[in-house]
Design a protein around this motif. Structure first.
Motif, PDB file in Angstrom:
ATOM      1  N   UNK A  67       0.900  -1.120  -0.107  1.00 43.10           N
ATOM      2  CA  UNK A  67       0.118   0.177   0.092  1.00 43.10           C
ATOM      3  C   UNK A  67       0.877   1.074  -0.109  1.00 43.10           C
ATOM      4  N   UNK A  68       0.324   2.282  -0.703  1.00 45.09           N
ATOM      5  CA  UNK A  68       1.132   3.623  -0.612  1.00 45.09           C
ATOM      6  C   UNK A  68       0.240   4.237   0.638  1.00 45.09           C
ATOM      7  N   UNK A  69       1.354   4.446   1.608  1.00 47.99           N
ATOM      8  CA  UNK A  69       0.524   5.013   2.873  1.00 47.99           C
ATOM      9  C   UNK A  69       0.880   6.545   2.738  1.00 47.99           C
ATOM     10  N   UNK A  70       1.561   7.082   1.997  1.00 47.26           N
ATOM     11  CA  UNK A  70       2.054   8.449   1.761  1.00 47.26           C
ATOM     12  C   UNK A  70       1.064   9.338   1.028  1.00 47.26           C
ATOM     13  N   UNK A  71       1.249  10.647   0.866  1.00 51.20           N
ATOM     14  CA  UNK A  71       0.354  11.566   0.397  1.00 51.20           C
ATOM     15  C   UNK A  71       0.932  11.733  -1.282  1.00 51.20           C
ATOM     16  N   UNK A  72       1.885  11.064  -1.375  1.00 50.38           N
ATOM     17  CA  UNK A  72       2.743  11.475  -2.968  1.00 50.38           C
ATOM     18  C   UNK A  72       2.268  10.035  -3.602  1.00 50.38           C
TER      19      UNK A  72
END
Length: 204
Positions: free
Chosen positions: A98-103
């Motif tokens: 999962x991409x857990x960042x805001x980018x």
């Protein structure tokens, strides 16, 4: 040694693009071009996106993080992977990312042998060069869940319940109870095994 296929070249931006439950995949080499040995594709993973926990029964899956940051879960192991990190998931492992960042994040993904890419091509939405995939609909998710078993993939849908431990009793029908043999956790999901049965629950 006989060469059966010619070389495959994909220049920047080239390759078939599809949207698959929120992510964008650009195919660089498919089984048709590698004699079924492997398939490779670029994955653009927007913030908050990534597949649910799942198991591949046929292929190994490897990841190379090219941009951004991706959180991987393999069983009970969690890894936050930055640019340049390589991860390989063996056949039969319960895993997710999962991409857990805001980018946005970008990865190079390979599966060996090939074949899984055909599932993505079957259920994904074709995209043009600049188009991003819309958020997945219920129909998109149902289509993926229907296709996955035909490609040897077990996707873990969320089910509510408490976390069982080895030795606990679990109901597998209205008439039968079995002893839990093992429980594998992947993020918020736990897959329990009892005899020849398996069940997935969502940890609250």
């Amino acid at each position: 040694m006989t060469v059966t296929n010619s070389q495959t070249i994909r220049r920047p931006g080239e390759g078939r693009r599809i949207g698959i439950v929120g992510d964008v995949y650009r195919f660089l080499a498919t089984g048709e071009e590698t004699d079924g040995k492997y398939a490779t594709f670029e994955a653009l993973v927007p913030p908050g996106c990534g597949p649910p926990p799942h198991i591949h029964s046929r292929e190994e899956e490897s990841f190379l993080v090219l941009e951004g940051q991706i959180a991987f879960q393999n069983g009970e192991e969690r890894l936050v992977a930055d640019v340049g990190t390589f991860v390989n998931m063996p056949v039969g492992s319960l895993h997710c990312f999962k991409n857990e960042t805001d980018q946005p994040a970008r990865m190079l993904i390979s599966v060996a042998p090939a074949g899984l890419e055909q599932m993505f091509l079957e259920v994904g939405q074709p995209l043009d060069d600049a188009e991003m995939t819309p958020p997945p609909s219920r129909a998109d998710i149902d289509k993926l869940l229907e296709a996955a078993p035909r490609y040897g993939v077990e996707i873990m849908p969320p089910r509510r319940g408490s976390i069982p431990r080895p030795g606990d009793l679990v109901a597998v029908s209205s008439q039968f109870m079995l002893v839990v043999v093992s429980a594998i956790r992947c993020g918020q999901f736990v897959k329990i095994m009892a005899g020849g049965f398996s069940r997935t629950i969502l940890v609250l």
